[in-house]
Write a protein that holds these residues in place. Structure first.
Motif, PDB file in Angstrom:
ATOM      1  N   UNK A 104     -23.588 -34.848-117.535  1.00 41.60           N
ATOM      2  CA  UNK A 104     -22.947 -35.392-118.728  1.00 41.60           C
ATOM      3  C   UNK A 104     -23.498 -36.759-119.113  1.00 41.60           C
ATOM      4  N   UNK A 105     -23.533 -37.655-118.129  1.00 39.49           N
ATOM      5  CA  UNK A 105     -24.005 -38.996-118.449  1.00 39.49           C
ATOM      6  C   UNK A 105     -25.446 -39.192-118.016  1.00 39.49           C
ATOM      7  N   UNK A 106     -25.886 -38.372-117.098  1.00 40.55           N
ATOM      8  CA  UNK A 106     -27.196 -38.593-116.482  1.00 40.55           C
ATOM      9  C   UNK A 106     -28.324 -38.282-117.455  1.00 40.55           C
ATOM     10  N   UNK A 107     -28.169 -37.186-118.192  1.00 36.33           N
ATOM     11  CA  UNK A 107     -29.248 -36.755-119.091  1.00 36.33           C
ATOM     12  C   UNK A 107     -29.046 -37.438-120.430  1.00 36.33           C
ATOM     13  N   UNK A 454     -12.324 -39.848-114.843  1.00 33.58           N
ATOM     14  CA  UNK A 454     -11.612 -38.577-114.750  1.00 33.58           C
ATOM     15  C   UNK A 454     -12.577 -37.396-114.662  1.00 33.58           C
ATOM     16  N   UNK A 455     -13.652 -37.459-115.476  1.00 35.32           N
ATOM     17  CA  UNK A 455     -14.615 -36.355-115.458  1.00 35.32           C
ATOM     18  C   UNK A 455     -15.176 -36.166-114.056  1.00 35.32           C
ATOM     19  N   UNK A 459     -14.778 -33.059-111.441  1.00 35.21           N
ATOM     20  CA  UNK A 459     -15.963 -32.349-110.979  1.00 35.21           C
ATOM     21  C   UNK A 459     -15.922 -32.173-109.465  1.00 35.21           C
ATOM     22  N   UNK A 460     -15.439 -33.200-108.776  1.00 38.14           N
ATOM     23  CA  UNK A 460     -15.462 -33.159-107.317  1.00 38.14           C
ATOM     24  C   UNK A 460     -14.273 -32.399-106.736  1.00 38.14           C
ATOM     25  N   UNK A 461     -13.137 -32.445-107.430  1.00 37.78           N
ATOM     26  CA  UNK A 461     -11.933 -31.865-106.834  1.00 37.78           C
ATOM     27  C   UNK A 461     -12.082 -30.386-106.464  1.00 37.78           C
ATOM     28  N   UNK A 462     -12.606 -29.540-107.370  1.00 38.26           N
ATOM     29  CA  UNK A 462     -12.723 -28.132-106.950  1.00 38.26           C
ATOM     30  C   UNK A 462     -13.618 -27.947-105.736  1.00 38.26           C
ATOM     31  N   UNK A 463     -14.653 -28.777-105.627  1.00 38.96           N
ATOM     32  CA  UNK A 463     -15.546 -28.618-104.472  1.00 38.96           C
ATOM     33  C   UNK A 463     -14.794 -28.970-103.188  1.00 38.96           C
ATOM     34  N   UNK A 464     -14.097 -30.107-103.222  1.00 39.37           N
ATOM     35  CA  UNK A 464     -13.373 -30.522-102.018  1.00 39.37           C
ATOM     36  C   UNK A 464     -12.294 -29.501-101.677  1.00 39.37           C
ATOM     37  N   UNK A 465     -11.660 -28.990-102.722  1.00 34.24           N
ATOM     38  CA  UNK A 465     -10.639 -27.969-102.497  1.00 34.24           C
ATOM     39  C   UNK A 465     -11.248 -26.767-101.773  1.00 34.24           C
ATOM     40  N   UNK A 466     -12.443 -26.378-102.207  1.00 31.43           N
ATOM     41  CA  UNK A 466     -13.081 -25.226-101.561  1.00 31.43           C
ATOM     42  C   UNK A 466     -13.502 -25.526-100.125  1.00 31.43           C
ATOM     43  N   UNK A 467     -13.904 -26.781 -99.844  1.00 27.99           N
ATOM     44  CA  UNK A 467     -14.208 -27.119 -98.445  1.00 27.99           C
ATOM     45  C   UNK A 467     -13.040 -26.730 -97.554  1.00 27.99           C
TER      46      UNK A 467
END
Lengths: 515, 689
Positions: A104-107, A454-455, A459-467
């Protein structure tokens, strides 16, 4: 699920985004990103259909689609999913929206082109995991290369052109050999059965003689080993990772590397069991070297991205060890590491990207003590590091445990050697984490670093949730793999019992087209 | 009926979850809307989690956990902020509920027949792969019942104490989240019914130890100490992991029940496999319980906040190795070589660490070496097959060592953060209450007759002498260590509370007694340190040794060898010897540090070299640094150079050689006809000949 061609729909759905993007004004960057995000998210949601309707008790391919494609050479359009590819497919659809968010911000230049590349890349990846026709597989396989080349070469770091060319040439060397092997095998199958076909299931029925298997296996294996990457074919990876933009690194580590290991299971071992059996010691040796070597080299990297890249070499070595342990624990563990590594290493790259966006540096020495100024980032970083270290209760442990357990049954002494990577993993990741996050703040700029918005949290929450889910309830994932891997192993054992050593081959006869 | 024990570890997990999220995000919740949304989403997530748990266990007590969720919602409706007060309520309350549930479980357990005291509660299927099948299942038997009582009981007291001690720390919620998480993992460790689940707890407590040692991470040393602890522990865990693999390959299962029941049939006495398994598991124990050669992390672990040192690095986590050996008694008793190794390492660590405690100046480091030494005692106990004695010492040690650490915390609190005992002295007049509880703790650890340490230590010493695995050497080392323990502990006490006041004027002015929230836990622990020994009074002293009999069913699969029988008279004699030696230690400490403080100074001067060795802990840290850390790093740098120059050089070399060869071949295409004619002629000539 007759009637709905769910695999085709999901696989090609990202193209809807490509079409839509053509109609968006070049200046309207936010809309472009939103469209892409929505398209990839919808792809993910659609792909959940597979998870819900997947029948874990069946060993054969499900959601199969079979159409005529290029009749003149016998190529068909043939897609299907089994317990081996199901989660890799879902991992891809899951990672892609997160990649878009991370971009989002990187590119900040050529946004539209970038998004198109990402969407095409997603199609290529999804196709690779579900294609069951060798020609179709090869096309998807090569399809990924082009957008990835642009992603590294256009949006990458200072040495992006070098890295992009190295990546493409290196991978191409392998895939061209694979293409030769595919054509060769195609002719051989035709000479044996009289039918010209690229159908994987039909190829499984034909066992080439041993001397031919060795060559074909080597061609496939080289191509996949470069992709994995196995020691000593790994040097493109650190360069590609360091230069690639965040989403590129995430895709590269999260998905592309798994193509290699997936290819080993599905094609190299599946088609040429005798050669695989014959080559096992060599591959296990390379895998173990990779595990330890990757970990050791990783310890002293000054660049966080390079450090993570070498840790991938180590993790993927463990995957290879698990696959070639050739028992159920090893294989399922290997699959589990693939999934876990896709999440945690992907997340590591996202976090490095976040740091880079804030400070424009990836060097460990430029940080220190920033846990004070960015507590949320520190929290996500620490969970990710721990997942990658293989802390029980998170995803990394389950795979490592199963792989080493499986390998221990076959080669106890070698496993003792390779399991030292659990110590080294703690060394390189925690030492890096300590130097980046803890201690006094040594650089003035780091004092007022912006914490996650917030973005980034979303972005990170679903990944951590899956861990956590993958660490606490691994059985939910494993039970969907059992039948397929059982069948794979049974097939492998049954087939290597067949004697293929005395058949005579005349390779030239194949090329001339006669029997 | 016992389904509710699932909740004993879950409550601390809830606490850790809630406080952890709050701790991470609270600085972003300064404004009201985001605070509200944040809390609401936590409440929602929490509610969903509870629903899942409830579906799995369907015990109504799960709903108790709704209280904090409800509290969160109420707070949000009435506009209250999530505050440090709420953090302490959640943190302490969750452990409190666990403790109540543990007591309930214990109560129900002792009302069963001794043979029936093995309750397994399956929570859910965790990992199934081929013939490997692992559950998340909890085991309640006498051993785990004792352990959960210690963990939640002492843990609860230390949580209460922390409310006072960590007061005003900017990372207050984070602290409680970590501490709760620790209790959760520790409970998983002791309540597991299979090895991998024990390993979850085993590594989990290591993680919490890492997080809490480096709690004040702004200081580089703290972060370093945390890292050191984790990595050294990982070396031990590596052994544990391999031990598990070997167990699985041998037994085809990793459940305690399958392994221990069939151990004597599957394994041969003193066979290679069982020795390998037990030694590998013991490698894990040396890491976690800080024994030779992996003890080096524990003294540095004192960098953490004092309640952490009390809970993790004294009372509970470091005893995990002892628990593990006691749990695997069926395996260890089959491997006499491993037993000898365990006992010898234990005895050596005991005496070695005690000697290192002589010259330390840091109030907590002295206690740290004392902990290592006492853990050595416990291993000496379990190593001579006196499993209940080892666990007994574990329990009493949890009381008095937690007491000592918390007293040290109270002293540090009073001194405004000063930790050097050489800068203390004469504090007994200033902080009388802390002095009294410290005295109780010191007496207990020194083995003063009648206090808890006396009973447990003497049982170990007696077993070290009389058990078939024991010997007079082990006993002698134990007794000498007892004397040394008395010496350095009284040195500690005298340097802090007696003698001249060595602090500067400013500090002296600020000395104050700790608040009640810190003192009450100290009183309770002091009380337990006095009476804790009465659960295990040996029969020779007219007691019933309830503790031993309670734990007896745990060792029912142990391989039993008959040892010689000794008379009570011998037991009395040995007891008197050990008390006399301990008294001698006390007396020397008294002479050196109260009567005539110039003696130690003179001693240090005249034996400068010895003093230097002891003060620097025999330079073991430096040796390890040189051998392992430097060695590994040099290898890594070498490999890195090889990777860049060698392998990548070859890759780029291939590319470059192609480039140069094409430049060379392109030179051939010059465009001049006569060059090509020459080529044709040359080719023809070659073909002709």
């Amino acid at each position: 699920m007759e009637g709905i061609q769910i695999l085709s729909i999901v696989t090609f759905f990202p193209l809807v985004g490509v079409v839509a993007l053509f109609f968006v004004d070049r200046e309207n960057v936010v809309l472009q990103k939103t469209i892409t995000l929505i398209v990839t998210t919808v792809t993910f949601i659609l792909s959940l259909y597979l998870l819900i309707y997947f029948d874990p008790s069946r060993a054969d391919f499900q959601f199969v689609e079979r159409y005529k494609w290029i009749e003149s050479i016998g190529a068909i359009y043939f897609l299907g999913i089994d317990g081996i590819s199901l989660f890799l497919y879902l991992l891809t659809t899951f990672i892609c929206p997160i990649c878009i968010l991370s971009a989002w911000a990187y590119i900040d230049k050529y946004v539209k082109e970038f998004l198109i590349c990402m969407l095409v890349l997603e199609v290529g990846m999804l196709g690779t995991f579900c294609a069951l026709d060798l020609l179709l597989f090869y096309i998807f396989w090569e399809l990924m290369l082009i957008p990835m080349y642009f992603i590294i070469g256009v949006w990458g770091g200072p040495r992006r052109v070098y890295a992009a060319i190295k990546f493409v040439l290196y991978t191409l060397v392998g895939s061209v050999l694979m293409l030769v092997a595919i054509i060769f095998n195609y002719l051989y199958v035709a000479s044996q059965t009289g039918e010209y076909t690229f159908d994987l299931l039909k190829w499984y029925q034909v066992l080439p003689p041993f001397s031919m298997q060795v060559w074909l296996f080597s061609a496939f294996a080289l191509s996949f080993a470069i992709k994995v990457p196995m020691f000593p074919f790994h040097t493109w990876l650190p360069d590609a990772h360091v230069e690639a933009p965040t989403p590129g690194s995430v895709i590269l580590a999260g998905i592309l590397l798994k193509m290699g290991t997936y290819g080993f299971i599905r094609f190299a071992i599946g088609l040429y069991p005798h050669a695989a059996y014959f080559m096992t010691p060599l591959i296990i040796a390379l895998a173990i070297i990779g595990i330890i070597y990757g970990a050791l080299v990783s310890i002293v990297q000054p660049d966080v991205k390079k450090l993570v890249a070498f840790s991938s070499v180590s993790h993927l070595g463990a995957v290879m060890l698990g696959i070639f342990a050739m028992n159920i624990q090893g294989l399922e563990g290997a699959m589990y590491i693939m999934l876990g590594h896709g999440l945690s290493t992907g997340a590591l790259f996202i976090i490095v990207g976040m740091l880079y966006e804030r400070r424009h540096s990836r060097l460990i020495a430029d940080y220190g003590g920033i846990a004070k100024s960015v507590p949320i980032l520190a929290a996500f970083f620490s969970v990710t590091v721990l997942s990658s270290v293989g802390l029980p209760g998170l995803n990394g442990f389950v795979g490592e445990f199963l792989v080493f357990l499986g390998a221990f049954r076959v080669k106890p002494l070698w496993t003792i050697l390779s399991a030292t990577c659990v110590i080294f993993a703690a060394c390189y990741l925690l030492w890096m984490y300590k130097r980046v996050m803890f201690g006094p703040i040594t650089h003035e700029e780091n004092k007022y670093m912006k914490d996650l918005d917030l973005r980034e949290v979303l972005m990170m929450t679903p990944i951590v949730f899956l861990y956590v889910v993958m660490g606490v309830c691994p059985n939910y994932f494993l039970e969907k793999m059992h039948t397929s891997f059982d069948a794979f192993l049974k097939g492998y054992e049954k087939r290597i019992a067949i004697n293929v050593y005395e058949q005579k081959v005349q390779p030239l006869a194949l090329i001339r087209g006669g029997k | 009926m016992f389904d509710f024990i699932v909740l004993i570890p879950l409550f601390p997990a809830f606490g850790a979850f809630l406080n952890g999220i709050y701790g991470v995000f609270r600085s972003n919740w300064a404004d009201k809307p985001s605070h509200t949304i944040g809390i609401a989403s936590i409440g929602l997530a929490f509610g969903l989690m509870l629903l899942l748990v409830y579906k799995m266990v369907s015990v109504p007590i799960v709903l108790l956990a709704l209280v904090p969720a409800l509290g969160a919602f109420l707070a949000f409706i009435f506009g209250y902020r999530w505050s440090d007060k709420l953090v302490s309520i959640i943190g302490v309350g969750s452990i409190g509920i666990s403790f109540i549930l543990s007591v309930l479980a214990f109560w129900k357990l002792i009302h069963l027949e001794p043979e029936a005291r093995f309750i397994e509660v399956v929570f859910y299927k965790w990992m199934i792969s081929g013939d490997l099948s692992l559950d998340i299942a909890f085991l309640l038997d006498p051993l785990s019942a004792v352990m959960i009582l210690v963990v939640t009981g002492v843990g609860f007291l230390i949580h209460v104490y922390s409310v006072g001690y960590m007061h005003n720390d900017p990372s207050y919620p984070r602290f409680f989240a970590y501490l709760n998480l620790f209790v959760f993992f520790m409970l998983i460790l002791v309540m597991a019914n299979n090895f991998p689940m024990m390993f979850i707890g085993w590594e989990g407590v290591g993680l919490c130890s890492y997080l809490l040692i480096g709690f004040w991470f702004e200081d580089d040393y703290n972060a370093y100490a945390g890292n050191k602890a984790f990595i050294v522990n990982r070396i031990g865990d590596f052994g544990f992991l391999l031990g598990m693999f070997l167990i699985f390959v041998t037994f085809g299962s990793l459940n305690y029940k399958d392994v221990f029941e069939t151990a004597s049939r599957v394994l041969s006495y003193n066979g290679f496999t069982v020795t390998a398994i037990t030694l590998l598991l013991f490698v894990g124990a040396t890491g976690k319980s800080s024994q030779i050669p992996l003890y080096v992390w524990l003294p540095d672990a004192m960098a953490g906040p004092t309640p952490v040192s009390a809970l993790i690095h004294a009372a509970t986590m470091v005893t995990a190795g002892v628990y593990m050996v006691a749990r695997c008694n069926a395996l260890y008793t089959l491997a006499p070589i491993s037993m000898a190794v365990v006992a010898t390492i234990g005895a050596l660590t005991a005496i070695f660490a005690a000697s290192m405690g002589f010259a330390q100046r840091d109030i907590k480091r002295i206690l740290a070496y004392s902990t290592i030494s006492q853990l050595g005692y416990m291993f000496l106990g379990v190593g001579v097959a006196a499993f209940s004695a080892g666990i007994f010492h574990l329990v009493t040690h949890a009381f008095f060592k937690a007491l000592l650490f918390l007293s040290a915390g109270s002293v540090i609190h009073a001194m405004g953060g000063e930790q050097d005992v050489m800068k203390m002295g004469g504090l007994k007049g200033h902080i009388k209450k802390t002095f009294i509880v410290s005295l109780v703790g010191t007496l207990a650890i020194a083995g003063a007759p009648g206090l808890s340490g006396f009973f447990s230590k003497d049982e170990i010493l007696w077993q070290a002498y009389s058990s078939p695995y024991g010997s007079v050497f082990l006993w002698a080392i134990g007794v000498i260590t007892a004397g040394m323990t008395a010496f350095y502990m009284f040195r500690w006490l005298f340097l802090i509370f007696f003698g001249e006041e060595r602090m500067d004027h400013e500090t002296k002015h600020h000395i104050h007694e700790s608040p009640n929230v810190m003192l009450v836990p100290l009183y309770i622990l002091a009380f337990l340190s006095i009476v804790g020994g009465y659960i295990g009074i040996p029969e020779s002293l007219g007691g019933k040794n309830h503790f031993h009999h309670f734990l007896e069913p745990v060792t029912r699969y142990a391989y039993k060898i008959e040892g010689p029988h000794y008379s009570h008279a011998l037991e009395y004699a040995l007891m008197i010897v050990s008390v006399a030696v301990a008294f001698a230690g006390f007396a020397i400490a008294y002479i050196c540090y109260v009567k005539n403080p110039s003696i130690p100074v003179k001693f240090a001067e005249s034996y400068r070299n010895i003093y230097r060795w002891v003060y620097n802990k025999y330079f073991v840290d430096e040796l390890y640094e040189f051998l392992f850390v430097k060695g590994t790093l040099n290898t890594c740098f070498g490999l890195k150079a090889f990777d860049e120059k060698g392998i990548d050089g070859a890759v780029n070399g291939t590319g470059k050689s192609l480039y140069w060869s094409s430049i060379l071949t392109s030179k051939l295409q010059t465009g001049y006809i006569y060059h090509y004619v020459w080529g044709i002629v040359l080719g023809l000539l070659i073909l002709l000949f």
